[in-house]
Scaffold this motif. Sequence first.
Motif, PDB file in Angstrom:
ATOM      1  N   GLU A  86       0.668  -1.083   0.094  1.00 30.67           N
ATOM      2  CA  GLU A  86      -0.008   0.069  -0.051  1.00 30.67           C
ATOM      3  C   GLU A  86       0.936   1.360  -0.161  1.00 30.67           C
ATOM      4  O   GLU A  86       0.462   2.270  -0.447  1.00 30.67           O
ATOM      5  CB  GLU A  86      -0.943   0.040   1.220  1.00 30.67           C
ATOM      6  CG  GLU A  86      -2.085  -1.018   1.136  1.00 30.67           C
ATOM      7  CD  GLU A  86      -2.963  -0.608   0.169  1.00 30.67           C
ATOM      8  OE1 GLU A  86      -3.117   0.584  -0.169  1.00 30.67           O
ATOM      9  OE2 GLU A  86      -3.499  -1.410  -0.681  1.00 30.67           O
ATOM     10  N   GLN A  94      -6.592   3.345  -4.137  1.00 29.47           N
ATOM     11  CA  GLN A  94      -7.581   2.750  -4.716  1.00 29.47           C
ATOM     12  C   GLN A  94      -8.968   2.958  -3.910  1.00 29.47           C
ATOM     13  O   GLN A  94      -9.050   3.406  -2.712  1.00 29.47           O
ATOM     14  CB  GLN A  94      -7.497   1.198  -4.999  1.00 29.47           C
ATOM     15  CG  GLN A  94      -7.233   0.437  -3.252  1.00 29.47           C
ATOM     16  CD  GLN A  94      -6.935  -0.925  -3.538  1.00 29.47           C
ATOM     17  OE1 GLN A  94      -6.059  -1.273  -4.605  1.00 29.47           O
ATOM     18  NE2 GLN A  94      -7.399  -1.788  -2.794  1.00 29.47           N
ATOM     19  N   SER A  95     -10.196   2.608  -4.755  1.00 29.37           N
ATOM     20  CA  SER A  95     -11.652   2.935  -4.201  1.00 29.37           C
ATOM     21  C   SER A  95     -11.564   1.981  -2.920  1.00 29.37           C
ATOM     22  O   SER A  95     -11.206   0.932  -2.641  1.00 29.37           O
ATOM     23  CB  SER A  95     -12.600   2.666  -5.163  1.00 29.37           C
ATOM     24  OG  SER A  95     -12.602   1.333  -5.243  1.00 29.37           O
ATOM     25  N   GLU A  97     -14.423   0.579  -2.397  1.00 31.71           N
ATOM     26  CA  GLU A  97     -14.810  -0.845  -2.661  1.00 31.71           C
ATOM     27  C   GLU A  97     -13.838  -1.985  -3.098  1.00 31.71           C
ATOM     28  O   GLU A  97     -14.012  -2.940  -2.818  1.00 31.71           O
ATOM     29  CB  GLU A  97     -15.938  -0.618  -4.260  1.00 31.71           C
ATOM     30  CG  GLU A  97     -17.316   0.095  -3.807  1.00 31.71           C
ATOM     31  CD  GLU A  97     -16.905   1.617  -3.759  1.00 31.71           C
ATOM     32  OE1 GLU A  97     -15.777   2.246  -4.102  1.00 31.71           O
ATOM     33  OE2 GLU A  97     -17.864   2.495  -3.364  1.00 31.71           O
ATOM     34  N   LEU A  98     -13.018  -1.393  -4.086  1.00 32.37           N
ATOM     35  CA  LEU A  98     -11.699  -2.299  -4.355  1.00 32.37           C
ATOM     36  C   LEU A  98     -11.176  -2.867  -3.215  1.00 32.37           C
ATOM     37  O   LEU A  98     -10.777  -4.123  -3.150  1.00 32.37           O
ATOM     38  CB  LEU A  98     -10.929  -1.676  -5.290  1.00 32.37           C
ATOM     39  CG  LEU A  98      -9.918  -2.748  -5.988  1.00 32.37           C
ATOM     40  CD1 LEU A  98     -10.363  -4.070  -6.741  1.00 32.37           C
ATOM     41  CD2 LEU A  98      -8.984  -2.029  -6.698  1.00 32.37           C
ATOM     42  N   THR A  99     -10.778  -2.106  -2.213  1.00 27.33           N
ATOM     43  CA  THR A  99     -10.113  -2.720  -0.918  1.00 27.33           C
ATOM     44  C   THR A  99     -10.935  -3.620  -0.314  1.00 27.33           C
ATOM     45  O   THR A  99     -10.431  -4.758   0.218  1.00 27.33           O
ATOM     46  CB  THR A  99      -9.833  -1.337  -0.019  1.00 27.33           C
ATOM     47  OG1 THR A  99      -8.993  -0.404  -0.648  1.00 27.33           O
ATOM     48  CG2 THR A  99      -9.286  -1.832   1.275  1.00 27.33           C
ATOM     49  N   ILE A 101     -13.412  -5.485  -1.454  1.00 24.50           N
ATOM     50  CA  ILE A 101     -13.384  -6.574  -2.418  1.00 24.50           C
ATOM     51  C   ILE A 101     -12.272  -7.520  -2.182  1.00 24.50           C
ATOM     52  O   ILE A 101     -12.144  -8.723  -1.990  1.00 24.50           O
ATOM     53  CB  ILE A 101     -13.547  -6.271  -3.834  1.00 24.50           C
ATOM     54  CG1 ILE A 101     -14.786  -5.838  -4.096  1.00 24.50           C
ATOM     55  CG2 ILE A 101     -13.173  -7.689  -4.831  1.00 24.50           C
ATOM     56  CD1 ILE A 101     -15.290  -5.209  -5.708  1.00 24.50           C
ATOM     57  N   GLU A 102     -11.007  -6.944  -2.062  1.00 20.56           N
ATOM     58  CA  GLU A 102      -9.623  -7.466  -1.862  1.00 20.56           C
ATOM     59  C   GLU A 102      -9.931  -8.512  -0.567  1.00 20.56           C
ATOM     60  O   GLU A 102      -9.286  -9.508  -0.381  1.00 20.56           O
ATOM     61  CB  GLU A 102      -8.664  -6.788  -2.028  1.00 20.56           C
ATOM     62  CG  GLU A 102      -8.318  -6.180  -3.191  1.00 20.56           C
ATOM     63  CD  GLU A 102      -7.106  -5.217  -3.135  1.00 20.56           C
ATOM     64  OE1 GLU A 102      -6.776  -4.915  -2.312  1.00 20.56           O
ATOM     65  OE2 GLU A 102      -6.403  -4.923  -4.418  1.00 20.56           O
TER      66      GLU A 102
END
Length: 309
Positions: A86, A94-95, A97-99, A101-102
């Motif tokens: 990071e 990053q967004s 949402e992406l965080t 999801i990961e």
Amino acid sequence: MGAHDPSRKPSRKDEATVIELDRAFLQRLGDRVREARARRGMTRKLLARDSGVSERYLAQLESGRGNVSVLLLRQIAQALNLPINELVREENGQSVELTLIEQFLKRLPAAKLPEVRERLMREFGAKYGNREDRIALVGLRGAGKSTLGGELARRLGVPFVELDREIEAEAGTSLHEIFLLHGQAGFRRYERRALERVLENNERCVIATGGSLVSEPGTFDLLLSTCLTVWLKAAPEEHMARVAAQGDYRPMAGNREAMDDLRRILAGREKLYAQADVTIDTADRSAAASLDELARAVARKHTPTKERS
């Protein structure tokens, strides 16, 4: 005093544990650099040239003796409760949402990830049409991608595309000049653009890819998401013999440890090649027999009962 008293000096046991953890981290870092280099088929000399980092430092890094500044950066990341990647991420944050999801994917058992990926491709990967209508061949040089790919395309009555030639067209020069002028990173950019152009211009085709495409995660994911992929597999000795029979010794010219290098490259890419939908072992088989098996495997993937996206 409380358990987290900052004035408490670490014991010798604590210090020994930290030293061991640091050593293990640097070893993993070195292993990953060496593995990434192997997947791309790059010598240490070539990586030194493209990165501007000395071969001596790369040798130290790969042997687990990286610069202490790497450990300091790791300590900062730990204090912030962040993964070290990071802090070194080149793009802006990053967004959310992406965080999330990961983090969700990290909690899933590894065995579930292929199913999740398949569902995501079915649901969101339709930009380039049905993936089954394009056949992409992956594997090391000498696997028969050009020979079998051209014959398969003729049988299916679809265009045959050699991605290396498309890369040269995209760059306006030869592969050798691309690497010479732009290095590995420049080649990867041309490779990605060439693949995107091929996908946009061909709803149905057979594509012979370069052996190292699988080492570039974004480009390989695009290929897997838009094409029915086939790994043409052979033993290292057979790869070498076929390439030599064509009068082409790249990238092994002048290297007395050519076979060891080839085995290292194959070992580094094997798990990536294994992500293909189909594996065809061409070892000790004629081109005609391999072609027949390839055609049958592709036909099975196109049966009417197969669910289409």
